[in-house]
Motif scaffolding. Structure first.
Motif, PDB file in Angstrom:
ATOM      1  N   UNK A 161       0.848  -1.196   0.000  1.00 39.98           N
ATOM      2  CA  UNK A 161       0.000   0.000   0.000  1.00 39.98           C
ATOM      3  C   UNK A 161       0.882   1.243   0.000  1.00 39.98           C
ATOM      4  N   UNK A 162       0.565   2.191  -0.876  1.00 40.93           N
ATOM      5  CA  UNK A 162       1.309   3.449  -0.938  1.00 40.93           C
ATOM      6  C   UNK A 162       0.374   4.538  -1.443  1.00 40.93           C
ATOM      7  N   UNK A 163       0.860   5.769  -1.441  1.00 37.94           N
ATOM      8  CA  UNK A 163       0.031   6.898  -1.866  1.00 37.94           C
ATOM      9  C   UNK A 163       0.814   7.768  -2.843  1.00 37.94           C
ATOM     10  N   UNK A 164       0.080   8.437  -3.723  1.00 36.92           N
ATOM     11  CA  UNK A 164       0.651   9.345  -4.710  1.00 36.92           C
ATOM     12  C   UNK A 164      -0.162  10.643  -4.720  1.00 36.92           C
TER      13      UNK A 164
ATOM     14  N   UNK B  11      -2.946   6.697 -13.578  1.00 32.34           N
ATOM     15  CA  UNK B  11      -2.982   5.438 -12.836  1.00 32.34           C
ATOM     16  C   UNK B  11      -4.139   4.582 -13.324  1.00 32.34           C
ATOM     17  N   UNK B  12      -3.887   3.315 -13.569  1.00 38.97           N
ATOM     18  CA  UNK B  12      -4.920   2.382 -14.002  1.00 38.97           C
ATOM     19  C   UNK B  12      -4.727   1.048 -13.304  1.00 38.97           C
ATOM     20  N   UNK B  13      -5.807   0.323 -13.127  1.00 42.54           N
ATOM     21  CA  UNK B  13      -5.735  -1.013 -12.537  1.00 42.54           C
ATOM     22  C   UNK B  13      -4.967  -1.936 -13.477  1.00 42.54           C
ATOM     23  N   UNK B  14      -4.068  -2.726 -12.937  1.00 40.95           N
ATOM     24  CA  UNK B  14      -3.241  -3.616 -13.733  1.00 40.95           C
ATOM     25  C   UNK B  14      -1.919  -3.011 -14.166  1.00 40.95           C
ATOM     26  N   UNK B  15      -1.684  -1.751 -13.836  1.00 40.82           N
ATOM     27  CA  UNK B  15      -0.437  -1.076 -14.206  1.00 40.82           C
ATOM     28  C   UNK B  15       0.747  -1.700 -13.476  1.00 40.82           C
ATOM     29  N   UNK B  16       1.891  -1.819 -14.165  1.00 41.98           N
ATOM     30  CA  UNK B  16       3.054  -2.479 -13.580  1.00 41.98           C
ATOM     31  C   UNK B  16       3.676  -1.621 -12.483  1.00 41.98           C
ATOM     32  N   UNK B  17       4.078  -2.289 -11.414  1.00 38.70           N
ATOM     33  CA  UNK B  17       4.679  -1.639 -10.255  1.00 38.70           C
ATOM     34  C   UNK B  17       5.909  -2.450  -9.840  1.00 38.70           C
ATOM     35  N   UNK B  18       6.960  -1.751  -9.428  1.00 40.79           N
ATOM     36  CA  UNK B  18       8.158  -2.402  -8.910  1.00 40.79           C
ATOM     37  C   UNK B  18       8.404  -1.934  -7.481  1.00 40.79           C
ATOM     38  N   UNK B  19       8.972  -2.825  -6.671  1.00 37.60           N
ATOM     39  CA  UNK B  19       9.218  -2.488  -5.264  1.00 37.60           C
ATOM     40  C   UNK B  19      10.573  -3.023  -4.835  1.00 37.60           C
ATOM     41  N   UNK B  20      11.203  -2.292  -3.916  1.00 39.20           N
ATOM     42  CA  UNK B  20      12.460  -2.716  -3.294  1.00 39.20           C
ATOM     43  C   UNK B  20      12.296  -2.614  -1.781  1.00 39.20           C
ATOM     44  N   UNK B  21      12.928  -3.534  -1.066  1.00 40.91           N
ATOM     45  CA  UNK B  21      12.898  -3.503   0.394  1.00 40.91           C
ATOM     46  C   UNK B  21      14.331  -3.589   0.906  1.00 40.91           C
TER      47      UNK B  21
ATOM     48  N   UNK C 291      -5.808  -2.041  -6.770  1.00 41.19           N
ATOM     49  CA  UNK C 291      -6.942  -1.154  -6.501  1.00 41.19           C
ATOM     50  C   UNK C 291      -6.454   0.269  -6.322  1.00 41.19           C
ATOM     51  N   UNK C 292      -7.310   1.208  -6.705  1.00 41.77           N
ATOM     52  CA  UNK C 292      -7.053   2.644  -6.521  1.00 41.77           C
ATOM     53  C   UNK C 292      -8.221   3.214  -5.731  1.00 41.77           C
TER      54      UNK C 292
ATOM     55  N   UNK D  73      -3.794  10.083  -3.184  1.00 38.81           N
ATOM     56  CA  UNK D  73      -4.681   8.966  -3.503  1.00 38.81           C
ATOM     57  C   UNK D  73      -3.996   7.680  -3.061  1.00 38.81           C
ATOM     58  N   UNK D  74      -4.730   6.815  -2.407  1.00 39.35           N
ATOM     59  CA  UNK D  74      -4.198   5.552  -1.927  1.00 39.35           C
ATOM     60  C   UNK D  74      -4.208   4.519  -3.054  1.00 39.35           C
ATOM     61  N   UNK D  75      -3.107   3.781  -3.169  1.00 40.98           N
ATOM     62  CA  UNK D  75      -2.960   2.765  -4.203  1.00 40.98           C
ATOM     63  C   UNK D  75      -2.524   1.462  -3.542  1.00 40.98           C
ATOM     64  N   UNK D  76      -3.073   0.360  -4.019  1.00 41.01           N
ATOM     65  CA  UNK D  76      -2.669  -0.967  -3.525  1.00 41.01           C
ATOM     66  C   UNK D  76      -2.191  -1.803  -4.704  1.00 41.01           C
TER      67      UNK D  76
END
Length: 372
Positions: free
Chosen positions: A202-205, A213-223, A237-238, A249-252
């Motif tokens: 979960x993050x916000x923009x 922003x659209x559902x199914x859009x590619x996202x990358x994450x690093x930890x 979900x948006x 706006x909250x994005x999941x």
């Protein structure tokens, strides 16, 4: 006496004159050396290259389990049996602990006996009702008593069933928080349970990015736990509403997590990829001098057949994987100094050591971003 004094004076003058001549000669040599041009400094250079960059939006987020809960008991009781180990994987419906239900089972036997007795009475009264030996009201009363007995049996069986605490869904258990023989009031914490595959981030923009922003859009994450690994997912979900306090706006985003590397609560650096844009001029970060007065490079030009440098102010853009986008001030193919800028002055002649190889199109996993 006078002649001896003159000889000494002449000798002193000769010595002083010799020393003065030697010093004069040294000064002349130094002046001649200073008048000679200094050798051109040796520098390495690189070229401005054109690359296809994919723009993105960067944010920070938190890893969330698709399902996560703290397992607890609905009814009070004493722990009779513990059937799990901390950190174990469990399936939905698997029994985790059993509470002592000996008294409840004894009560159930009594209720079953009362149910059977009520059934016998009802059967007998229905036979008597045919001969009009009993009133309809008596039959109705016995029928109600049987229904009540059946309800009590059902309730007691439900209580006994609730004393077997089961996993509400499949996942991984946390650390056990109860002990054998411990009395647990209703609602006591037993163990945490997390469904880790897949998982959410979960993050916000800022709201200005909502249109891209659209559902199914590619996202990358690093930890932080895996700094060299890039996790790929897609927007799940948006939020339909904008936070009035932050105007975000909250994005999941949803990520596959078969090896369980992502854990709930982790801090994640999230990159939302946008559609590919056109060519972008880039330079290695080392070639650019950054300052509060503006960014600059040393541009290499041929002057009378010799390479010279000219300090050039540029406007930079996004950074990605060690390269920086150049928005203004340079053209594709321009040669700039890569290393050795500190010893250069504007218009100075240089010697090129060797050209740094062009990296071509960068394939890094963390594209440039427009940050909030």
């Amino acid at each position: 006496m006078i002649s001896r004094f003159l000889l000494v004076l002449i000798a002193l003058l000769a010595i002083v004159g010799g020393l003065a001549f030697i010093k004069y000669t040294q000064i002349q040599k130094e002046m001649a050396g200073a008048s000679r041009p200094r050798p051109a400094p040796v520098v390495s250079v690189t070229h401005v290259t054109s690359e296809t960059w994919q723009p993105s939006l960067k944010a920070v987020g938190t890893v969330q389990a698709v399902q996560g809960t703290l397992v607890n008991n609905q009814v009070p009781g004493q722990v009779q049996e513990i059937l799990f180990e901390s950190g174990a994987m469990v399936t939905k419906g698997q029994i985790l602990i059993r509470l002592d239900d000996e008294v409840d089972r004894a009560d159930l036997d009594g209720l079953l006996a009362a149910e059977r007795l009520a059934g016998i009475k009802l059967k007998r009264n229905r036979s008597l009702l045919k001969d009009r030996a009993v009133a309809q009201g008596d039959v109705d009363e016995i029928t109600a008593a049987l229904d009540q007995a059946r309800a009590q049996v059902k309730a007691k069986r439900a209580t006994i069933e609730k004393k077997a605490i089961r996993a509400p869904f499949s996942g991984q258990l946390g650390i056990r928080q109860v002990n054998l023989g411990q009395y647990l009031p209703a609602g006591s914490s037993i163990v945490s349970l997390q469904a880790l595959d897949p998982t959410f981030v979960d993050y916000s923009l800022p709201e200005r990015h909502l249109a891209v922003l659209t559902k199914g859009q590619e996202v990358q994450a690093r930890v932080a736990a895996y700094p060299d690994r890039v996790f790929s997912g897609r927007i799940e979900a948006i939020s339909p509403a904008i936070d009035q306090g932050t105007r975000n706006v909250q994005v999941r985003a949803r990520f596959t997590n078969q090896d369980l590397a992502l854990r709930p609560g982790m801090f994640a650096r999230v990159t939302t990829l946008l559609p590919t844009r056109g060519e972008t001029l880039t330079l290695p970060r080392e070639a650019i001098t950054f300052s509060t007065y503006g960014d600059s490079v040393y541009l290499v030009r041929e002057v009378e057949g010799k390479p010279q440098v000219q300090r050039r102010q540029i406007r930079t853009g996004d950074a990605r994987g060690g390269r920086v986008a150049v928005l203004e001030g340079l053209a594709d193919g321009d040669t700039v100094v890569l290393a050795g800028q500190v010893k250069l002055t504007n218009g100075q002649e240089i010697r090129i050591k060797e050209e740094a190889p062009s990296t071509g199109s960068h394939q890094g996993p963390t594209p440039s971003a427009s940050t909030p």
